[in-house]
Structure formats: C-alpha cells, structure tokens
Scaffold this motif. Structure first.
Motif, mmCIF file in Angstrom:
data_model
loop_
_atom_site.group_PDB
_atom_site.id
_atom_site.type_symbol
_atom_site.label_atom_id
_atom_site.label_comp_id
_atom_site.label_asym_id
_atom_site.label_seq_id
_atom_site.Cartn_x
_atom_site.Cartn_y
_atom_site.Cartn_z
ATOM 1 N N GLY A 96 -1.828 13.346 -3.864
ATOM 2 C CA GLY A 96 -2.755 13.191 -2.755
ATOM 3 C C GLY A 96 -4.150 12.758 -3.143
ATOM 4 N N MET A 97 -4.282 12.151 -4.338
ATOM 5 C CA MET A 97 -5.601 11.711 -4.793
ATOM 6 C C MET A 97 -6.119 10.504 -4.022
ATOM 7 S SD MET A 97 -6.823 13.637 -7.261
ATOM 8 C CE MET A 97 -7.997 12.540 -8.054
ATOM 9 N N GLY A 98 -5.213 9.708 -3.462
ATOM 10 C CA GLY A 98 -5.667 8.535 -2.734
ATOM 11 C C GLY A 98 -4.578 7.507 -2.518
ATOM 12 N N VAL A 99 -5.015 6.274 -2.287
ATOM 13 C CA VAL A 99 -4.154 5.141 -1.927
ATOM 14 C C VAL A 99 -4.082 4.179 -3.104
ATOM 15 C CG1 VAL A 99 -3.866 3.223 -0.312
ATOM 16 C CG2 VAL A 99 -4.868 5.378 0.470
ATOM 17 N N THR A 100 -2.933 3.535 -3.275
ATOM 18 C CA THR A 100 -2.811 2.548 -4.352
ATOM 19 C C THR A 100 -1.943 1.377 -3.906
ATOM 20 O OG1 THR A 100 -2.452 2.302 -6.741
ATOM 21 C CG2 THR A 100 -0.724 3.428 -5.496
ATOM 22 N N TRP A 132 0.850 -1.190 0.000
ATOM 23 C CA TRP A 132 0.000 0.000 0.000
ATOM 24 C C TRP A 132 0.886 1.240 0.000
ATOM 25 C CZ3 TRP A 132 -5.096 -0.700 -0.666
ATOM 26 C CH2 TRP A 132 -5.671 -1.912 -0.261
ATOM 27 N N ALA A 133 0.588 2.195 -0.886
ATOM 28 C CA ALA A 133 1.380 3.415 -0.955
ATOM 29 C C ALA A 133 0.466 4.632 -1.009
ATOM 30 C CB ALA A 133 2.284 3.393 -2.184
ATOM 31 N N ALA A 175 -14.490 6.105 3.604
ATOM 32 C CA ALA A 175 -14.149 5.137 2.556
ATOM 33 C C ALA A 175 -12.763 5.432 1.985
ATOM 34 C CB ALA A 175 -15.197 5.184 1.446
ATOM 35 N N VAL A 176 -11.983 4.394 1.767
ATOM 36 C CA VAL A 176 -10.626 4.558 1.243
ATOM 37 C C VAL A 176 -10.684 4.987 -0.224
ATOM 38 C CG1 VAL A 176 -8.432 3.410 0.759
ATOM 39 C CG2 VAL A 176 -9.747 2.774 2.791
ATOM 40 N N PRO A 177 -10.095 6.137 -0.574
ATOM 41 C CA PRO A 177 -10.055 6.556 -1.979
ATOM 42 C C PRO A 177 -8.949 5.796 -2.725
ATOM 43 C CG PRO A 177 -8.992 8.204 -0.618
ATOM 44 C CD PRO A 177 -9.477 7.139 0.322
#
Length: 299
Positions: A228-232, A169-170, A182-184
C-alpha cells in the motif's frame, strides 16, 4: 520486380564491420583483407541501391538504411548459423553473459534462461540485471554477450528483434484513490523509462505526484505496491494477485508503449549464444501482446 538475393558473406561482412567498429577489424576476424571487405560493402550497397555506412569524423556510423538492414542481417545470419550448427551436430558450450533489465518483467525470461541452462550442461551462464541504458553500455564494451533492453531513443546498432509492451497502472486492491491529493509513486530510480512514462502521463492529465518509494529491484517494487505504499507502472505479467489495475476514469491515463529489444553482436556470439537467442525470441513472441483485431480497434 526482379528478386534480389543477399549473399550471407556480404551480410556477415556488413555485421562484422558494425560489431567490431571498422573495416580492418572485420577483415582480421573474417580472414580477409581490408580492401576485400570494402569491396563487399560496395557490392552490398550496389545490390540495395542504398548507402549503408557513413563516416562521421573518424567514427563509422550506420545510415538510416544501414540500421534497418542490420536488423534483418542479424536475423538471416542467426538462421544460417543455427542451420549449419544443427546439421553438423555441434554442441553448445562455453560461457554466456546475459543482461536483463530491472525496468521490465524479467521473470518469464529468467525461466527461459534457467530452462536453457538445464538442457545445456556445458554452458555457463552469468546474468546481470540493471537499467537498460547501462546494459547496452556493457554490451557496447563487450562485457555482455546478449541483452534484453528497452530501445534507446536514437540509434540501436545491435538490435535484432523488437516488441511493444504497454505499461499499466497497478495498486494494492484496497488502496484508496483520491484525485485531490498528489499520486504517491512507487518507482525505479531516475532514468527508468517506466518512471518517465508515469510522470509524463500524470503531467498531461494535470495531476500532481510525488515519489513515495524508490527501488532498483522489481521484487522490491512489487512488495511496496502490495503493502500500500503507492501506485506504479507494471506489465501485465508482473501484476500480482493482490493488486488491481487502475483505469483512465480514475485519473490514470494510458501510458506510452515500451519498446523492448534483443541485442547482441553477431561476430562475438558463440553457437551457444545463438541457441539461447532462439529460445529468448520464442519466449518473447509468446509473451507479446496480440495485435488488436479490426473489431476491437473499432470499439
């Protein structure tokens, strides 16, 4: 146990039957008759005391034993043909069509291919980046020569070598993690194995998620995360300096490992292709995560 030697002519016939889709085409390619190829297959099965090929209707399929042998057979033939080419001083030339997946870290593989191209001036390279399943379809249709792709869940008839990679996860270093929302997710399009592993891990953890950004390009995915749009999910080689890795204590459990494979049809591959394959295998072996030691496994 008595040593059993597998003659390369039998292995070549076996791989040719797989790659070309039948005994008749294999016979034509090898300059043999169809009955001669059939006898070679029978001899190979007798040597191993195993059924290697089976008919499903009009289609020829590998058995479980046949699929296992095919991986070894391609490696043995590659070493054989590389040794012959080297000792006979054959130069690499011609065109090579290579497929690399968007859903895996490809930068270090691209570097390997670029290095190869610089050393082999008579080789023309064409690189296609796409989802793994599409690349394997192109290989099956003879529109690509060599493919690095995520392994399919069922059959992998053109597999030569495989490696494991665990996604991590990054997120951007200053991205706030809030377990109550909710996780983006920043992800590749539907069908990506990394996307499937992210959603499966979050679902098992009981966490809600939403798709915040979708891109087929690894560079676009990295930029979105850095912004900073979310997690990937990334591999360690694609985590950028402005990102941080999320841990299970933050609500991001370990994901299933990714199984990556090198695929090609030996009968269709040129001497230049075998040289590039050797370079790609060396680079993948260098990049492979080391197996855990007994001490680390016990922690």
């Amino acid at each position: 146990m008595r040593a059993i030697n597998l003659p390369t002519d039998l292995l070549r016939a076996f791989v040719s039957v797989i790659d070309l889709g039948g005994y008749t085409r294999a016979a034509d390619a090898l300059g043999r008759t169809q009955p001669a190829i059939s006898l070679q297959m029978k001899r190979l099965e007798e040597l191993l005391d195993a059924k290697l090929l089976a008919h499903e209707g009009r289609e020829l399929k590998l058995t479980e034993e046949g699929e296992a042998l095919a991986v070894y057979a391609r490696q043995l033939l590659r070493l054989n043909d590389e040794a012959v080419a080297k000792l006979k001083g054959r130069a690499a030339k011609g065109q090579l069509r290579v497929g690399l997946p968007t859903d895996f870290s490809v930068a270090f593989l691209q570097d390997s291919i670029i290095d190869f191209a610089g050393e082999q001036a008579k080789v023309t390279l064409s690189i296609t980046c796409d989802l793994s399943r599409k690349l394997l379809d192109l290989l099956h249709a003879d529109d690509l020569d060599i493919v690095i792709a995520l392994l399919a869940r069922d059959k992998n008839p053109y597999l030569v070598r495989s490696w494991d990679e665990r996604p991590i996860w990054a997120v951007a270093k200053d991205f706030p993690v809030n377990k109550s929302v909710a996780v983006p997710l920043v992800t590749h399009p539907e069908g990506c194995e990394y996307r499937r592993r992210m959603t499966a891990a979050l679902r098992a953890e009981g966490r809600d998620w939403r798709v915040a950004y979708t891109t087929p390009d690894i560079g676009g995915l990295q930029r979105a995360v850095s912004a900073g749009m979310g997690v990937t999910a990334l591999t360690r080689k694609t985590v950028l300096p402005d990102m941080r890795i999320l841990a299970s204590r933050e609500g991001f459990p370990a994901m299933e490992p990714i199984h990556i494979g090198l695929f090609y049809k030996h009968q269709r591959l040129s001497g230049a292709g075998l040289m590039l394959v050797d370079s790609l295998i060396a680079r993948m072996d260098e990049a492979a995560e080391p197996a855990p030691t007994k001490a680390s496994a016990a922690r």
